[in-house]
Design a protein around this motif. Structure first.
Motif, PDB file in Angstrom:
ATOM      1  N   UNK A  82       0.869  -1.175   0.000  1.00 37.30           N
ATOM      2  CA  UNK A  82       0.000   0.000   0.000  1.00 37.30           C
ATOM      3  C   UNK A  82       0.905   1.223   0.000  1.00 37.30           C
ATOM      4  N   UNK A  83       0.771   2.043  -1.021  1.00 38.91           N
ATOM      5  CA  UNK A  83       1.631   3.224  -1.179  1.00 38.91           C
ATOM      6  C   UNK A  83       0.764   4.445  -1.423  1.00 38.91           C
ATOM      7  N   UNK A  84       1.190   5.561  -0.880  1.00 41.56           N
ATOM      8  CA  UNK A  84       0.394   6.777  -0.995  1.00 41.56           C
ATOM      9  C   UNK A  84       1.304   7.984  -1.092  1.00 41.56           C
ATOM     10  N   UNK A  85       0.752   9.046  -1.636  1.00 43.98           N
ATOM     11  CA  UNK A  85       1.342  10.372  -1.570  1.00 43.98           C
ATOM     12  C   UNK A  85       0.382  11.198  -0.743  1.00 43.98           C
ATOM     13  N   UNK A  86       0.881  12.220  -0.076  1.00 41.19           N
ATOM     14  CA  UNK A  86      -0.002  12.991   0.787  1.00 41.19           C
ATOM     15  C   UNK A  86       0.531  14.402   0.946  1.00 41.19           C
ATOM     16  N   UNK A  87      -0.376  15.321   1.200  1.00 38.43           N
ATOM     17  CA  UNK A  87       0.051  16.689   1.496  1.00 38.43           C
ATOM     18  C   UNK A  87      -0.469  17.119   2.856  1.00 38.43           C
ATOM     19  N   UNK A  88      -1.663  16.669   3.226  1.00 37.72           N
ATOM     20  CA  UNK A  88      -2.247  17.060   4.511  1.00 37.72           C
ATOM     21  C   UNK A  88      -2.343  15.905   5.497  1.00 37.72           C
ATOM     22  N   UNK A  89      -2.116  14.697   5.054  1.00 38.18           N
ATOM     23  CA  UNK A  89      -2.223  13.533   5.918  1.00 38.18           C
ATOM     24  C   UNK A  89      -3.503  12.744   5.734  1.00 38.18           C
ATOM     25  N   UNK A  90      -4.473  13.272   4.991  1.00 38.61           N
ATOM     26  CA  UNK A  90      -5.731  12.547   4.788  1.00 38.61           C
ATOM     27  C   UNK A  90      -5.534  11.251   4.007  1.00 38.61           C
ATOM     28  N   UNK A  91      -4.689  11.261   2.996  1.00 38.63           N
ATOM     29  CA  UNK A  91      -4.467  10.056   2.198  1.00 38.63           C
ATOM     30  C   UNK A  91      -3.762   9.000   3.039  1.00 38.63           C
ATOM     31  N   UNK A  92      -2.867   9.426   3.885  1.00 37.13           N
ATOM     32  CA  UNK A  92      -2.191   8.515   4.818  1.00 37.13           C
ATOM     33  C   UNK A  92      -3.205   7.853   5.747  1.00 37.13           C
ATOM     34  N   UNK A  93      -4.158   8.618   6.254  1.00 39.67           N
ATOM     35  CA  UNK A  93      -5.183   8.068   7.139  1.00 39.67           C
ATOM     36  C   UNK A  93      -6.006   6.996   6.433  1.00 39.67           C
ATOM     37  N   UNK A  94      -6.342   7.229   5.178  1.00 40.69           N
ATOM     38  CA  UNK A  94      -7.110   6.238   4.419  1.00 40.69           C
ATOM     39  C   UNK A  94      -6.265   4.982   4.204  1.00 40.69           C
ATOM     40  N   UNK A  95      -4.996   5.148   3.875  1.00 39.36           N
ATOM     41  CA  UNK A  95      -4.101   3.997   3.693  1.00 39.36           C
ATOM     42  C   UNK A  95      -4.014   3.179   4.978  1.00 39.36           C
ATOM     43  N   UNK A  96      -3.942   3.842   6.115  1.00 40.67           N
ATOM     44  CA  UNK A  96      -3.885   3.139   7.396  1.00 40.67           C
ATOM     45  C   UNK A  96      -5.204   2.417   7.684  1.00 40.67           C
TER      46      UNK A  96
END
Length: 180
Positions: free
Chosen positions: A6-20
């Motif tokens: 699972x790999x993501x790019x993020x600027x505000x952290x929202x995409x990271x939260x979804x990946x988690x």
């Protein structure tokens, strides 16, 4: 080694939260810890047969990266590092975050950039998602009347995120040999 990356790019952290959130749905043997593309090697990325890739859409439909005013490198730079990677035999599912009210003409556009990139390199892309229930004017990420992956709007429809994620994970489960 886990079989799904699972790999993501993020600027505000929202995409990271979804990946988690996606990771929490599976055990450690099946899915690796989600990684930001600015912290992963090409070799580690390439080692997975199954990939779940997530991105926000920034500004006027852009991938996150230095040219879109991110503080660190992201998808924009990472795609340049993996442009010679062959995705033949890899199964890829995409998720994208956007703001359909603030940016109704570019909603989750960046997801299509990743779609085009992996599709041109032979990936089997799964997880197309219906456009029903969204209110936007245009999205580059719509193909054959569906989003090319799961579209999420944490700004305006966050109450629907958990339900949409669960349904999407169930949708891709057979393609990823997931026990859902």
């Amino acid at each position: 080694m886990a079989k799904i990356g699972v790999f993501f790019g993020s600027s505000t952290g929202n995409t990271r939260k979804i990946a988690k959130f996606i990771k929490r749905a599976f055990d450690d043997e099946l899915m690796a810890k989600p990684l930001n593309v600015n912290r992963v090697s090409v070799e580690e990325f390439a080692s997975y047969q199954y990939l779940i890739l997530g991105t926000p859409t920034l500004g006027s439909g852009e991938l996150p990266g230095l040219s879109s005013d991110c503080e660190t490198e992201s998808w924009e730079e990472f795609l340049g590092k993996i442009e010679d990677l062959d995705f033949t035999g890899k199964t890829v599912a995409l998720f994208g975050l956007g703001d359909q009210v603030g940016y109704p003409d570019e909603f989750v556009d960046a997801m299509m950039e990743i779609y085009d990139f992996v599709e041109e390199r032979g990936a089997n892309i799964v997880g197309a998602w219906p456009t029903d229930g969204y209110e936007f004017e245009h999205s580059e990420s719509v193909l054959d009347d569906k989003f090319v992956g799961l579209a999420l709007d944490q700004d305006n429809q966050s109450a629907l995120t958990e339900e949409r994620l669960a349904a999407w994970l169930k949708l891709i489960s057979s393609d990823f040999s997931l026990p859902l």
